[in-house]
Design a protein around this motif. Sequence first.
Motif, PDB file in Angstrom:
ATOM      1  N   ILE A  60       0.837  -1.210   0.000  1.00 44.52           N
ATOM      2  CA  ILE A  60       0.000   0.000   0.000  1.00 44.52           C
ATOM      3  C   ILE A  60       0.863   1.246   0.000  1.00 44.52           C
ATOM      4  N   SER A  61       1.940   1.234   0.783  1.00 42.25           N
ATOM      5  CA  SER A  61       2.832   2.410   0.845  1.00 42.25           C
ATOM      6  C   SER A  61       3.485   2.650  -0.509  1.00 42.25           C
ATOM      7  N   TYR A  62       3.946   1.564  -1.155  1.00 37.88           N
ATOM      8  CA  TYR A  62       4.563   1.730  -2.474  1.00 37.88           C
ATOM      9  C   TYR A  62       3.542   2.237  -3.508  1.00 37.88           C
ATOM     10  N   SER A  63       2.318   1.757  -3.396  1.00 35.32           N
ATOM     11  CA  SER A  63       1.272   2.225  -4.310  1.00 35.32           C
ATOM     12  C   SER A  63       1.033   3.721  -4.135  1.00 35.32           C
ATOM     13  N   ASP A  64       1.014   4.166  -2.869  1.00 31.40           N
ATOM     14  CA  ASP A  64       0.853   5.603  -2.600  1.00 31.40           C
ATOM     15  C   ASP A  64       2.003   6.400  -3.190  1.00 31.40           C
ATOM     16  N   LEU A  65       3.227   5.842  -3.104  1.00 36.99           N
ATOM     17  CA  LEU A  65       4.399   6.559  -3.610  1.00 36.99           C
ATOM     18  C   LEU A  65       4.386   6.640  -5.136  1.00 36.99           C
ATOM     19  N   ILE A  66       3.916   5.597  -5.804  1.00 35.18           N
ATOM     20  CA  ILE A  66       3.789   5.636  -7.267  1.00 35.18           C
ATOM     21  C   ILE A  66       2.843   6.763  -7.677  1.00 35.18           C
ATOM     22  N   LYS A  67       1.723   6.880  -6.961  1.00 35.47           N
ATOM     23  CA  LYS A  67       0.769   7.954  -7.265  1.00 35.47           C
ATOM     24  C   LYS A  67       1.405   9.325  -7.067  1.00 35.47           C
ATOM     25  N   LEU A  68       2.255   9.446  -6.023  1.00 35.32           N
ATOM     26  CA  LEU A  68       2.947  10.722  -5.781  1.00 35.32           C
ATOM     27  C   LEU A  68       3.926  11.047  -6.906  1.00 35.32           C
ATOM     28  N   CYS A  69       4.616  10.028  -7.424  1.00 36.16           N
ATOM     29  CA  CYS A  69       5.533  10.248  -8.544  1.00 36.16           C
ATOM     30  C   CYS A  69       4.777  10.778  -9.760  1.00 36.16           C
ATOM     31  N   VAL A  70       3.615  10.181 -10.029  1.00 38.85           N
ATOM     32  CA  VAL A  70       2.802  10.623 -11.163  1.00 38.85           C
ATOM     33  C   VAL A  70       2.318  12.052 -10.951  1.00 38.85           C
ATOM     34  N   ARG A  71       1.838  12.318  -9.734  1.00 35.83           N
ATOM     35  CA  ARG A  71       1.304  13.647  -9.436  1.00 35.83           C
ATOM     36  C   ARG A  71       2.368  14.732  -9.605  1.00 35.83           C
ATOM     37  N   VAL A  75       9.984  11.790 -12.931  1.00 42.67           N
ATOM     38  CA  VAL A  75      10.431  10.659 -13.738  1.00 42.67           C
ATOM     39  C   VAL A  75      11.581   9.913 -13.069  1.00 42.67           C
ATOM     40  N   GLU A  76      12.625  10.648 -12.656  1.00 43.61           N
ATOM     41  CA  GLU A  76      13.797   9.985 -12.071  1.00 43.61           C
ATOM     42  C   GLU A  76      13.446   9.272 -10.772  1.00 43.61           C
ATOM     43  N   GLN A  77      12.595   9.889  -9.946  1.00 44.68           N
ATOM     44  CA  GLN A  77      12.191   9.239  -8.700  1.00 44.68           C
ATOM     45  C   GLN A  77      11.362   7.986  -8.991  1.00 44.68           C
ATOM     46  N   GLY A  78      10.577   8.041 -10.075  1.00 42.76           N
ATOM     47  CA  GLY A  78       9.826   6.858 -10.479  1.00 42.76           C
ATOM     48  C   GLY A  78      10.746   5.719 -10.874  1.00 42.76           C
ATOM     49  N   ASN A  98       1.492  -3.391 -12.364  1.00 43.93           N
ATOM     50  CA  ASN A  98       0.528  -2.663 -13.196  1.00 43.93           C
ATOM     51  C   ASN A  98       0.598  -1.173 -12.949  1.00 43.93           C
ATOM     52  N   SER A  99       0.755  -0.794 -11.674  1.00 46.68           N
ATOM     53  CA  SER A  99       0.847   0.628 -11.321  1.00 46.68           C
ATOM     54  C   SER A  99       2.121   1.239 -11.889  1.00 46.68           C
ATOM     55  N   LEU A 100       3.227   0.485 -11.850  1.00 48.84           N
ATOM     56  CA  LEU A 100       4.484   0.985 -12.421  1.00 48.84           C
ATOM     57  C   LEU A 100       4.355   1.182 -13.927  1.00 48.84           C
ATOM     58  N   MET A 101       3.714   0.234 -14.591  1.00 49.17           N
ATOM     59  CA  MET A 101       3.488   0.371 -16.037  1.00 49.17           C
ATOM     60  C   MET A 101       2.671   1.623 -16.343  1.00 49.17           C
ATOM     61  N   ARG A 106       2.223   7.165 -18.413  1.00 50.27           N
ATOM     62  CA  ARG A 106       1.869   8.584 -18.215  1.00 50.27           C
ATOM     63  C   ARG A 106       3.060   9.499 -18.439  1.00 50.27           C
ATOM     64  N   PHE A 107       4.263   8.983 -18.134  1.00 49.96           N
ATOM     65  CA  PHE A 107       5.475   9.770 -18.362  1.00 49.96           C
ATOM     66  C   PHE A 107       5.886   9.749 -19.837  1.00 49.96           C
ATOM     67  N   GLY A 108       5.170   8.980 -20.660  1.00 47.21           N
ATOM     68  CA  GLY A 108       5.541   8.854 -22.063  1.00 47.21           C
ATOM     69  C   GLY A 108       6.727   7.944 -22.290  1.00 47.21           C
ATOM     70  N   LEU A 109       7.012   7.079 -21.341  1.00 52.75           N
ATOM     71  CA  LEU A 109       8.160   6.168 -21.419  1.00 52.75           C
ATOM     72  C   LEU A 109       7.660   4.752 -21.713  1.00 52.75           C
ATOM     73  N   ALA A 110       7.197   4.557 -22.943  1.00 50.15           N
ATOM     74  CA  ALA A 110       6.607   3.260 -23.302  1.00 50.15           C
ATOM     75  C   ALA A 110       7.635   2.135 -23.258  1.00 50.15           C
TER      76      ALA A 110
END
Length: 627
Positions: A60-71, A75-78, A98-101, A106-110
Amino acid sequence: MRAFAKCVARAPYHAVPHSSLPSPHPLLQTFAGLCRHGAFSEAIAAMASLEVLGLVADSISYSDLIKLCVRHGAVEQGRLLHRHLSSGGRAPELFLSNSLMGMFVRFGLADEARKVFDAMPVRNVVSWTTMISALTNLGQAEEALRLLISMQREGIAPNRYTFSSVLKACLTSASLRSMHGCIVKHGLESDVFVRSSLIDVCSKFLDMDYGYRIFNEMATRDLVVWNSIIGGFAQGGDGYMAITLFTQMKKAGFFANQSTLTSALRACTGMVLLEMGRQLHVHVLKYNPDLILNNALLDMYCKCGDLEEADELFDRMPERDVISWSTMISGLAQNGRSTDALKLFESMKVLGPKPNHITLLGVLFACSHAGLLEDGRHYFSSMRQLFDIEPGSEHYGCMVDLLGRAGKLEDAMKFIADMSFEPDIVIWRTLLGACRVHKDSNLAAFAAKQVLRLEPEDEGAYILLSNIYADSHQWTEAEQVRRSMRDCRVKKEPGRSWLELGKQIHVFIAGDMSHPQADGIKKELSKLLTRTTAMGYVPDTDFVLHDVGKEQKEESLRYHSEKLAIALGVMNSTGAKPIRIMKNLRICGDCHTFAKLVAKSESMTIIIRDPVRFHHFKDGSSSSPSA
C-alpha cells in the motif's frame, strides 16, 4: 511470519509475553506515514534508507508513492522506485507492476513500461490492456494487435477497455470489421462502451454505413453512443444525417450535452442550415456555454453568412482563444468584409493571443479578395519574422491568387518557381483561373497541363485548355485535348446546390428537373431570365466546350443548380430574409452575374456559399467582384 504464527498457536498463552512480539521497524512506520500523507521528498529519502537497510515496505505504501511520482511528474524518482522494487531479484506484486506500467505510460516512457511488462511473471487483463493502449497511442498498431493475439493465447479474455484501446489500432476498414468479429466472439457486442468505440473508428475511415449498422443493432443506447453516431456523420460531411439523428435522439428522451451540440453545430455549418443552427443556439444557452461551444456557434454563424449574429456573439464572449479570433477574421474575409478582417487582426495583435497559421491564412485571404497586393506581401513576409510561422501551401496559394487577381501573372509564375516545395494542384488551379480572367492563353495552357499532370481527370482543366486552343485557332491541339478527355473517360462531379426552406432541405443537381415543384421552378426561372435579360444579362458561355452549339451552351447554363435554387428561393421568399444557397462547386461567372441581377430586379438579398467564399448579392452589387 507464518512460522511465527504457528508457534504462537502451539504454545501456551503465557509462553509468549506481549513484549516479545516482533514490532515493525520504526523506519517502515515512518515511510508508510510519509507516503500516506503525501510528503513526497521525505518519502523518497526514506526509501533510500530502506534500500540501505535491506527493508521492504508494504504494498500500500509503495502504491501511494507511485501515485505521488505521477502527481509530481517525477520521472527519475519513479525510476528509483522501480529499481528499489526490483532489487535483489524480487518481482513486484501484480498490482504494483501494473501501477508501475501505468506510471511510465503517463510519463511517455513506453519502452520502460514494456520492460516492466516483459518482466512480469503473471499478467492480468489490466497489464495487457495498459500495454496495448500505450502502443496504440504511440502509433505502433501492428505491435498492439500482436499483443492482443498473445493475450488471448495466454487465456486472458479482453474486456471493454482492451477493445476500446485496440480498436484505434485498426488501420483499415477491413481490420475494423475483423476486430468487430473478435468482439462478438468475446460476447461484448452489446456493450455500449465498445459499440461507441466501434462507431468512432468507423468515422475515422468514413465508413458510416457500417457505423450506422452497428448503431441500429443496439437494443439499448446511451448518450455516449448517440454522440458517437452524430459526431461520426457530422465529421464525415453528412450533415443531413447528423441532424436527423440529433432529432431522433431528442425524441428518444436524451438531453444533448456539449459533445452533442458541438457535432450538431458542425453539421449545420457544413450544410449551411442557419435556421437549425439558431435552434441549436437556444439549446446552447441552457448550458451556460463554454469556450468550445461558443467557438462552434461562432463558426456556424460565420459559415452560414450571418455576420451580424457572429459579430454580436464575438463581442459577448467572456473568453476568446486563437480559434475565436481566427474564426472571426476568416469569417469576415470570406463574406467580403476584408477591411474589417484586417482591422480585427490588428486588434488581435494588441489584445488577443499570438496568431497561428490559420489566422494568417484568413488575413491573406482578406488581402487577396480585396486586391490589397502590398498588404498581402507585407503580411506574408512577416509570418516568419514576426510570428515564427512557416508558410504552408495554403498561404502560398493565397499569394498566387492575390498576384493573379492583380494581373501580375509573371510575378505569380516567378513566385511559384521560387517556392521551396513542389506546387500542389490547388496552386496550379489558382494560376489557371487567373489566366482565364486575364486572357493569357500561353500561361493558361502551361498551368492546365500542370493540373492534368497532377490530376488527369480534372474536367475543368480539359475544357479550359480546349477552349484556349480553339480561341487561338489551334484546332489540332484542341481536338487532341478533347480526345484525351474521352479516352480518360473524364467525369465531372455534378454541380449541386441546396437551400433550407422551413424545416426542409431542397437539393438541386445541374440539369435535373425531378424536384416536385419542377414546373413552377421552370416558369419562375423563365420570368427571372426575361427580367435579367432586359437588364443586360447575356449568358457567359466561355466555360462551355467550343464545339457545342450556341443554343446548347445557353441551355446548359440555363439549368445550373444555383439558378434552379434561386428560382425556388424567389418563389418562396417573403422579402424579409435573404435567400441562402450552398454549392459544392465554385459558382461560375454566368451564375454570378445572374444572381446579382436577380437580387436587383427582385429587391432582395441572395447569399451563395461555394467551397471558397460567400457571395452576397444586393441592389445589383456583389461582395465578390467575380466568381
